[in-house]
Design a protein around this motif. Structure first.
Motif, PDB file in Angstrom:
ATOM      1  N   PRO A  37      39.942  38.392  13.941  1.00 14.97           N
ATOM      2  CA  PRO A  37      40.394  37.994  12.602  1.00 14.97           C
ATOM      3  C   PRO A  37      41.881  38.208  12.371  1.00 14.97           C
ATOM      4  O   PRO A  37      42.494  37.503  11.576  1.00 14.97           O
ATOM      5  N   ASN A  38      42.466  39.191  13.058  1.00 10.21           N
ATOM      6  CA  ASN A  38      43.881  39.472  12.865  1.00 10.21           C
ATOM      7  C   ASN A  38      44.716  38.555  13.757  1.00 10.21           C
ATOM      8  O   ASN A  38      44.950  38.839  14.931  1.00 10.21           O
ATOM      9  N   GLU A  39      45.146  37.439  13.197  1.00  9.03           N
ATOM     10  CA  GLU A  39      45.978  36.488  13.926  1.00  9.03           C
ATOM     11  C   GLU A  39      47.444  36.627  13.540  1.00  9.03           C
ATOM     12  O   GLU A  39      48.268  35.776  13.863  1.00  9.03           O
ATOM     13  N   ASP A 397      37.361  49.070  10.706  1.00 12.54           N
ATOM     14  CA  ASP A 397      36.650  48.925  11.975  1.00 12.54           C
ATOM     15  C   ASP A 397      36.628  47.468  12.428  1.00 12.54           C
ATOM     16  O   ASP A 397      35.644  46.755  12.252  1.00 12.54           O
ATOM     17  N   GLU A 398      37.723  47.059  13.017  1.00  6.99           N
ATOM     18  CA  GLU A 398      37.837  45.728  13.609  1.00  6.99           C
ATOM     19  C   GLU A 398      38.842  45.834  14.745  1.00  6.99           C
ATOM     20  O   GLU A 398      39.753  46.674  14.714  1.00  6.99           O
ATOM     21  N   ARG A 399      38.691  45.000  15.751  1.00  6.83           N
ATOM     22  CA  ARG A 399      39.681  44.969  16.820  1.00  6.83           C
ATOM     23  C   ARG A 399      41.046  44.611  16.241  1.00  6.83           C
ATOM     24  O   ARG A 399      41.179  43.644  15.501  1.00  6.83           O
ATOM     25  N   PHE A 400      42.053  45.391  16.593  1.00  2.49           N
ATOM     26  CA  PHE A 400      43.445  45.152  16.191  1.00  2.49           C
ATOM     27  C   PHE A 400      43.665  45.292  14.690  1.00  2.49           C
ATOM     28  O   PHE A 400      44.575  44.675  14.144  1.00  2.49           O
ATOM     29  N   ASP A 401      42.867  46.122  14.028  1.00  4.18           N
ATOM     30  CA  ASP A 401      43.159  46.385  12.623  1.00  4.18           C
ATOM     31  C   ASP A 401      43.694  47.806  12.445  1.00  4.18           C
ATOM     32  O   ASP A 401      44.011  48.484  13.416  1.00  4.18           O
ATOM     33  N   VAL A 435      49.570  52.096   4.766  1.00  2.00           N
ATOM     34  CA  VAL A 435      49.053  51.679   6.061  1.00  2.00           C
ATOM     35  C   VAL A 435      49.952  52.276   7.132  1.00  2.00           C
ATOM     36  O   VAL A 435      51.146  52.504   6.900  1.00  2.00           O
ATOM     37  N   ALA A 436      49.403  52.554   8.318  1.00  2.43           N
ATOM     38  CA  ALA A 436      50.137  53.296   9.346  1.00  2.43           C
ATOM     39  C   ALA A 436      50.934  52.383  10.268  1.00  2.43           C
ATOM     40  O   ALA A 436      50.452  51.346  10.724  1.00  2.43           O
ATOM     41  N   LYS A 437      52.152  52.826  10.567  1.00  5.64           N
ATOM     42  CA  LYS A 437      53.020  52.202  11.564  1.00  5.64           C
ATOM     43  C   LYS A 437      53.389  53.281  12.574  1.00  5.64           C
ATOM     44  O   LYS A 437      53.962  54.308  12.213  1.00  5.64           O
ATOM     45  N   LYS A 498      48.477  47.646  15.224  1.00  6.88           N
ATOM     46  CA  LYS A 498      47.150  47.145  15.571  1.00  6.88           C
ATOM     47  C   LYS A 498      46.456  48.150  16.489  1.00  6.88           C
ATOM     48  O   LYS A 498      46.956  48.478  17.562  1.00  6.88           O
ATOM     49  N   MET A 499      45.273  48.601  16.065  1.00  6.78           N
ATOM     50  CA  MET A 499      44.563  49.664  16.764  1.00  6.78           C
ATOM     51  C   MET A 499      43.250  49.163  17.373  1.00  6.78           C
ATOM     52  O   MET A 499      42.785  48.062  17.073  1.00  6.78           O
TER      53      MET A 499
END
Length: 701
Positions: A37-39, A397-401, A435-437, A498-499
């Motif tokens: 979803p994270n494009e 809880d998502e890939r690259f979120d 949000v974390a960077k 992205k985590m």
């Protein structure tokens, strides 16, 4: 004579990591099979560097050895308060601290296994506290597998229990409240004769809807042991079922009443019906519980008919905007049209929040706090900062979120007065969402294999990027209501890191350090997806890792931090694994960390979901300070096909609770042909289990 444990074959194909394809379908709507979803093109690190054997079916470690299949070798959640007396409905916050046993973890680790039973170490016992279909609301009918109704399920223990908390009800530690999430349903394993979701009756669909939500159950201690059982006599005034079918939830915070939350049924945008896909959660210092709405997207259809302007937002949350039904659609629109986004395009916006429940007030209405943002919440865990403000940590809880943090505007008020309680119940209604960077020290050395850089650690610094404070947005082009309703888009806009599926995020109440379970990400470094970086150091990361955050100056409300990766999960014989530098020949194999908790000694407990090493999921523990840091030991395993949820260590450190979710959820299984017969020997039933030491001493240590 005790039944011999069974070794069971895999029935069909597995999904991503160690999950079965059936689990992938029903738990998260096959999220990993859909496009990421994270494009967004916000920078990721690679860019930045360029720029049962006993009476209870228990098997102890000594009995398992011959059956192993050759695998290589909070203060917990904000501490649960004690009450003045049952019926007072006001927590006594004087009992908020855990007892402090020795920090040494003395249990002998159990070996990996694939047994269809619950396995604990020598010297421990366990029992099933409550299972799917058991009575919750007094007077609930007996469970009838062949004649299930939504009315009955609305009074019975729901399906697939996840987060749980145990909150003392008296000063003597003899009574408590068990609060449980019911994350999702698997109709294959619920209804005899199941063929397809389309073939289910409307009543069966309503049963499934009612089986979602929350349960509150009064418990009492069994004798002087660490065992707990449901109270069966007396008023049980706190017992309660909150469902996705009919329970009303109030919205609070800046997005409440916004255009995004208004529907035909609720033109004011202030009240939602139900809660969906509650995964993990937490306990607040004022005695309430928090519940994260996670994979809510799979319940909605008709995204193709939603307004064109809404479609990018829906897609960012994993809702199809090209077809009415996907292969994993739940078909709930057949029972309730609000799940049809063509007719009710804002209904999906009413899910994906953090829910706060006051279990001590059975007449209270739970609240969805918009100030904490909307995404696929694994949960939320709270600590009081040195400044007195309340800080909640959360993962998407998502890939690259992303990782998030909320800091309250108001300060926590100490004491047991009703004035303090009324004040504290408003703390999550207004504050600052970040949000974390993350930045790093050795980016050029990360090659995706998990090899440590020359400085001997995966580590770096980071900062919390402000998204919204009160009613003021810090994201260009977005109002506060926009940011909070579409928080993922706000994170994209400010370049968050992205985590690899950030799930449970929990601070230690002893040290203030924060621990993040990053479950896995098999898409890392695959195709055009972001490559490994120092905080996510392996490509095709199927085993996951643990991240540790240390807020600057020990202040949890700070806007900067340092970070490290103390545990890189997997088989300890694999060179890509890391256990804080501890001797890996003495470490238990672990895969796919999901939830974390702390005991009174400050040890970190980790439960797993989708073990990609081929053995059952389990619960593990390790010291996180001192010479035993990284000495990870497996404490228990759950039955075949199940996931280990929870966990929760009671404030007296005498009991460990876990939720056994989706036992026997193996492709090809059914009620008539179960892959697991836990816990009763007939067909699989999710349930809550308590484990305790036979000598009555503190668990683990």
């Amino acid at each position: 004579m005790s039944e011999r444990p069974r070794l069971l074959p895999i029935l069909g194909q597995t999904g991503h990591s160690g999950r079965s394809a059936m689990t992938c379908q029903f738990r998260c709507g096959n999220a990993c099979d859909h496009p990421v979803p994270n494009e967004s093109d916000n920078p990721y690190f690679g860019d930045v560097v360029k720029a049962e054997v006993t009476r209870r079916g228990v098997v102890r470690a000594g009995a398992v050895g011959a059956l192993v299949l050759g695998f290589a070798g909070a203060a917990a959640t904000q501490a649960a308060p004690a009450l003045a007396a049952p019926g007072d409905a006001a927590p006594d916050l004087d009992a908020l601290t855990y007892s402090r046993p020795s920090g040494a973890l003395t249990f002998k680790p159990i070996p990996p296994n694939r047994l269809d039973t619950f396995v604990v170490p020598n010297g421990y016992d366990h029992s099933v506290v409550i299972r799917w279909g058991d009575e919750v609301v007094p007077g609930a009918p007996d469970f009838d597998l062949d004649n299930q109704t939504a009315a009955a399920q609305s009074k019975q223990f729901g399906y697939n229990n996840d987060f749980l908390a145990v909150l003392p009800l008296d000063k003597h530690g003899e009574r408590a409240l068990l609060v449980v999430n019911h994350e999702y349903t698997n109709e294959n394993l619920m209804f005899p004769g199941f063929t397809t979701l389309d073939a289910l009756s409307v009543e069966q669909l309503k049963v499934a809807i009612a089986a979602h939500g929350l349960s509150v159950v009064e418990l009492e201690r069994a004798g002087r042991t660490g065992e707990w059982v449901p109270v069966r006599k007396g008023s049980r005034r706190y017992n309660r079922r909150l469902t996705a079918l009919a329970t009303k939830f109030d919205f609070t915070g800046p997005a409440a009443g916004s255009a995004w939350l208004k529907t035909a049924a609720d033109p004011r945008g202030t009240t939602a019906i139900g809660t969906l896909n509650n995964c993990a959660g937490g306990v607040t210092p004022w005695g309430t519980t928090l519940h994260g709405e996670e994979n809510f997207n799979q319940y909605f259809v008709g995204g193709d008919g939603a307004p064109a302007a809404d479609k990018p937002k829906l897609a960012r949350y994993g809702i199809s905007t090209t077809v009415r039904y996907t292969a994993d659609s739940r078909k709930w629109d057949r029972a309730d049209e609000r799940f049809d986004l063509t007719k009710h395009p804002n209904e999906a916006n009413r899910f994906g929040w953090i829910v706060e429940l006051d279990p001590f007030d059975p007449d209270s209405r739970p609240r969805k706090h918009t100030a904490l943002g909307r995404f696929k919440h694994e949960g939320a865990n709270v600590i009081v900062a040195k400044s007195g403000h309340v800080v909640a940590y959360m993962g998407d809880d998502e890939r690259f979120d992303y990782l998030y943090k909320f800091v309250s505007d108001k300060k926590f008020m100490k004491g047991n007065s009703w004035v303090a309680r009324k004040h504290n119940l408003t703390l999550l209604e207004s504050g600052t969402l970040y949000v974390a960077k993350l930045d790093y020290t050795s980016a050029a050395e990360i090659d995706g294999t998990g090899k440590l850089p020359t400085d001997g650690a995966f580590n770096g610094t980071g900062r919390w990027i402000k998204l919204v404070q009160g009613n003021k947005s810090y994201v260009d082009g977005m109002t506060a209501a926009d940011v909070l309703t579409f928080t993922r888009l706000a994170g994209d806009a400010v370049g968050a890191t992205k985590m690899d599926r950030p799930e449970d995020v929990e601070p230690s109440l002893l040290t203030g350090k924060v621990y993040v379970a990053l479950t896995n990400n098999t898409n890392r470094g695959v195709g055009t997806n972001p490559k490994a970086d120092e905080a996510n150091p392996r490509n095709a990361n199927k085993h996951g890792h643990i991240l540790e955050l240390v807020e600057d100056k020990g202040e949890n409300a700070a806007e900067t931090f340092t970070w490290s990766v103390p545990i890189v999960c997997g088989d300890p014989t694999d060179a890509s694994t890391y256990f804080a530098g501890y001797d890996k020949t003495k470490v238990s194999p672990i895969s796919c960390p999901d939830n974390v908790a702390f005991d009174g000694a400050g040890n970190l407990w980790i439960s797993t979901d989708g073990n990609a090493l081929g053995s059952n999921d389990g619960l593990f523990a390790t010291a996180i300070e001192g010479p035993e840091r990284g000495h990870l030991k497996q404490f228990l395993t759950v039955p075949f096909g199940a996931e280990t949820c929870g966990p929760f260590i009671t404030t007296d450190n005498r009991s460990v609770f876990v939720a056994v979710q989706h036992p026997g959820e193996i492709t090809g299984a059914s009620v008539e042909n179960p892959a697991s017969t836990w816990p009763d020997g007939d067909y699989a039933k999710p349930g809550v289990v308590v484990t305790w030491r036979l000598d009555g001493k503190s668990v683990g240590s």
